[in-house]
Motif scaffolding. Structure first.
Motif, PDB file in Angstrom:
ATOM      1  N   ALA A 178       0.809  -1.214   0.000  1.00  0.00           N
ATOM      2  CA  ALA A 178       0.000   0.000   0.000  1.00  0.00           C
ATOM      3  C   ALA A 178       0.847   1.270   0.000  1.00  0.00           C
ATOM      4  O   ALA A 178       0.425   2.303  -0.516  1.00  0.00           O
ATOM      5  N   SER A 179       2.060   1.181   0.596  1.00  0.00           N
ATOM      6  CA  SER A 179       2.921   2.365   0.697  1.00  0.00           C
ATOM      7  C   SER A 179       4.358   1.986   0.414  1.00  0.00           C
ATOM      8  O   SER A 179       4.791   0.873   0.729  1.00  0.00           O
ATOM      9  N   GLN A 183       6.812   6.749   1.745  1.00  0.00           N
ATOM     10  CA  GLN A 183       5.447   7.139   2.105  1.00  0.00           C
ATOM     11  C   GLN A 183       5.109   6.698   3.527  1.00  0.00           C
ATOM     12  O   GLN A 183       4.466   7.439   4.274  1.00  0.00           O
ATOM     13  N   TRP A 184       5.551   5.505   3.888  1.00  0.00           N
ATOM     14  CA  TRP A 184       5.256   5.011   5.227  1.00  0.00           C
ATOM     15  C   TRP A 184       5.987   5.820   6.280  1.00  0.00           C
ATOM     16  O   TRP A 184       5.426   6.102   7.347  1.00  0.00           O
ATOM     17  N   ALA A 187       3.935   8.714   7.021  1.00  0.00           N
ATOM     18  CA  ALA A 187       2.820   8.395   7.914  1.00  0.00           C
ATOM     19  C   ALA A 187       3.290   8.330   9.362  1.00  0.00           C
ATOM     20  O   ALA A 187       2.590   8.785  10.278  1.00  0.00           O
ATOM     21  N   ARG A 207       2.963  -1.888   7.656  1.00  0.00           N
ATOM     22  CA  ARG A 207       3.143  -1.790   6.202  1.00  0.00           C
ATOM     23  C   ARG A 207       3.142  -3.199   5.632  1.00  0.00           C
ATOM     24  O   ARG A 207       3.285  -4.187   6.367  1.00  0.00           O
ATOM     25  N   ASP A 368      -6.727   6.008   9.329  1.00  0.00           N
ATOM     26  CA  ASP A 368      -6.439   7.218   8.556  1.00  0.00           C
ATOM     27  C   ASP A 368      -5.083   7.183   7.866  1.00  0.00           C
ATOM     28  O   ASP A 368      -4.931   7.709   6.753  1.00  0.00           O
ATOM     29  N   GLU A 370      -2.625   4.236   7.628  1.00  0.00           N
ATOM     30  CA  GLU A 370      -2.029   3.047   7.017  1.00  0.00           C
ATOM     31  C   GLU A 370      -2.404   2.892   5.549  1.00  0.00           C
ATOM     32  O   GLU A 370      -1.604   2.418   4.744  1.00  0.00           O
ATOM     33  N   GLY A 371      -3.631   3.224   5.200  1.00  0.00           N
ATOM     34  CA  GLY A 371      -4.048   3.123   3.808  1.00  0.00           C
ATOM     35  C   GLY A 371      -4.159   1.700   3.295  1.00  0.00           C
ATOM     36  O   GLY A 371      -4.012   1.452   2.088  1.00  0.00           O
ATOM     37  N   MET A 372      -4.401   0.722   4.185  1.00  0.00           N
ATOM     38  CA  MET A 372      -4.540  -0.660   3.746  1.00  0.00           C
ATOM     39  C   MET A 372      -5.428  -1.417   4.722  1.00  0.00           C
ATOM     40  O   MET A 372      -5.676  -0.968   5.841  1.00  0.00           O
TER      41      MET A 372
END
Length: 443
Positions: A178-179, A183-184, A187, A207, A368, A370-372
Motif C-alpha cells: 500500500a505504501s 510514504q510510510w 505516515a 506496512r 487514517d 495506514e491506507g490498507m
C-alpha cells in the motif's frame, strides 16, 4: 510414520452413530477420537504435513512441540463486530455436542479447532475456526493422534505420500504494498505529530509487501524454514495465514492464564558482544520502555476482570530472537469466571502492542494513516479445545497466501510509534520484522 496412524476407525465411528437418536436433517455431531502415539517413532511435526493447498494445512508448533493438522471436518466463518461471539457460539455448540473418545486427556486432545481472526471488524477478511480431519500433537513425552469428522466414519489417516517433499519457491520477487518506505515514513512522522500534540500516547503502524513466485507457494517449505530458524516462536498456519509469532496473546490451561507482551524492539547485528550491548541499551531506552509500559498496562487491564489474582512484573526482560530483540513481559493470572481462551483473546484484542493507546483513537489513526486492510495481520491466531483451553498468539511476522492465486502472498510488519520515534528508524525496524518471512521465501 508410526503404524498406529493407519489404524482403522470405521467400527468405532459406526458404533457411535448407531447409538445416536435419529436427528433427521439436523447437523450430525462431531466425532472425535484421540489415541496415544509413541514419541520415539514420531518425526518432526511439520514433516508430517502432506502436500495440500495452503488453506488445508494447520500448524501451531514451538520448539518441536504443539500440533499440526490437515483436511477440514467442519468450519465456521464470521465477519463484523460480532465475529468473536459468532465463533464462540459455534464452537460451544460443536464441542458440547461432540461424541468423543479421548485416551490421552491433555490440553489440545479431543475436539480441537484452529482459528484466525481479522484485525478489524470492517476488514474484508473473515474470522474462521476450522476443525481439521486429522491432528497430530506432541507435548513433552506425550504424543497423540486425533481424527475428527461430522460424517458417518472417521477419516483414514494416510501418511504423506512419497515424493511429497516440500518445494522451495522459485523466482520470488517483492514489491511495495500500500505504501513505499518513503510514504510510510511520512505516515510515521504524521503519527508522531499527533502524539506530541497530545491526541494519543502510542499508535502501531503497519506496512505490507507484495510477493510473487513463479510457482505456487508450498506452505510446508515456509513452516520448515521458520521452525528451524525461529524455534522460540510459535510457527503457525491457519487457513492460508502463515508465520512465526513471538507474542502470546492469551494462553489458558486448567485455570491459569498467561499473556506474553512484546513492545520495544532493536535489530540484532549478528555480533554477540555488540548485541549484548544493544540489549542493555534497549532495557534502558526511555522510548522503548514507554512503549512497553502502555502495552503491558492494556493487557493487565483487559485480563483483570477475568482473574481472581494476577502477577504483572514491574520490569521487562529482553527476548532474543535471531533477527531482533524485544522488551518482553509475561503477565499471568488465575481464571475466575471460566472464560474460554477465545473469550480471553477477544477481551485482549487489540492490545496496545498492535493498536496503541487510547485504543479508540489509535484505531482511528491506523485507519487514517495506514491506507490498507490489515486483514488477519495482528489479529488472534491459534487453537481451542473442547474445554475452552487453548493458545492464541498475535499474527505477527506473517504472510497471507492469496486463496485465488497461490503464487502470491502479502507480508506484513508493524512498529509502535511514540513521541520519541524516528521515522527512518521505524522503517529499519519494520524491515527487520519482515526478515523472517522474506528469508523463508528466498533462502
Amino acid at each position: 510414520m508410526p503404524d498406529i496412524l493407519a489404524l482403522s476407525t470405521r467400527d468405532y465411528a459406526l458404533a457411535l452413530m448407531t447409538s445416536l437418536p435419529d436427528a433427521g436433517a439436523e447437523r450430525k455431531p462431531l466425532l472425535a477420537r484421540t489415541v496415544s502415539l509413541p514419541v520415539a517413532d514420531l518425526p518432526a511435526l511439520i514433516e508430517l504435513l502432506p502436500f495440500a493447498a495452503a488453506g488445508e494445512l494447520f500448524s501451531w508448533v514451538r520448539r518441536g512441540e504443539g500440533m499440526v493438522g490437515w483436511g477440514r471436518a467442519a468450519e465456521h466463518v464470521a465477519t463484523g463486530a460480532q465475529r468473536f461471539a459468532s465463533l464462540r457460539s459455534w464452537w460451544e455448540s460443536v464441542a458440547g455436542g461432540a461424541i468423543v473418545r479421548n485416551e490421552v486427556g491433555v490440553p489440545g486432545t479431543g475436539p480441537v479447532a484452529f482459528g484466525s481472526i481479522a484485525y478489524a471488524a470492517s476488514s474484508a477478511a473473515a474470522a474462521t475456526l476450522v476443525v481439521p480431519q486429522v491432528v497430530v500433537g506432541r507435548r513433552g513425552d506425550r504424543a497423540w493422534l486425533t481424527t475428527m469428522t461430522t460424517g458417518d466414519e472417521l477419516p483414514s489417516v494416510i501418511p504423506p505420500a512419497s515424493g511429497s517433499t516440500p518445494t522451495a519457491p522459485e523466482g520470488v520477487t517483492f514489491a511495495d504494498g500500500a505504501s513505499s518506505p518513503t510514504q510510510w515514513a511520512g505516515a510515521v512522522a504524521h503519527a508522531v505529530e499527533l502524539i506530541t500534540q497530545g491526541h494519543l500516547d502510542k499508535v502501531v503502524l503497519a506496512r505490507d509487501l507484495e510477493v510473487r513466485s513463479e510457482r505456487p507457494i508450498d506452505v510446508r517449505w515456509l513452516l520448515a524454514r521458520l521452525a528451524e530458524r525461529y524455534d522460540n516462536t510459535w510457527v503457525f498456519s491457519v487457513d492460508g495465514l502463515v508465520g512465526a509469532t513471538p507474542e502470546m496473546l492469551a494462553r489458558s490451561e486448567k485455570g491459569l492464564v498467561t499473556s506474553r507482551v512484546l513492545a520495544g524492539t532493536i535489530r540484532r547485528t549478528g555480533d554477540d558482544e555488540h548485541d549484548l550491548a544493544l540489549a542493555a541499551s534497549l532495557a534502558r531506552s526511555s522510548k522503548d520502555l514507554e512503549e512497553h509500559e502502555y502495552a503491558v498496562r492494556s493487557v493487565a487491564d483487559a485480563l483483570r476482570p477475568h482473574c481472581s489474582s494476577m502477577n504483572v512484573p514491574e520490569t521487562p526482560f529482553v527476548l532474543h530472537l535471531p533477527n531482533v530483540m524485544h522488551l518482553a513481559t509475561d503477565v499471568t493470572g488465575v481464571l475466575a469466571d471460566g472464560a474460554s481462551s477465545l473469550a480471553l483473546a477477544e477481551a485482549l484484542h487489540p492490545s496496545a502492542a498492535v493498536c496503541g493507546t487510547p485504543r479508540a483513537i489509535a484505531d482511528q489513526v491506523i485507519a487514517d494513516l495506514e491506507g490498507m486492510d490489515r486483514r488477519r495481520y495482528a489479529g488472534p491466531v491459534g487453537w481451542i479445545d473442547a474445554s475452552g483451553d487453548g493458545e492464541w498468539g498475535i499474527a505477527l511476522r506473517t504472510g497471507e497466501v492469496d486463496p485465488g492465486d497461490p503464487s502470491r502472498m502479502r507480508l506484513f510488519a508493524g512498529c509502535g510509534i511514540v513521541a520519541g520515534s524516528d521515522p527512518e528508524a521505524e522503517v529499519a525496524e519494520s524491515d527487520a520484522k519482515l526478515v523472517p518471512m522474506r528469508d523463508a521465501l528466498t533462502q
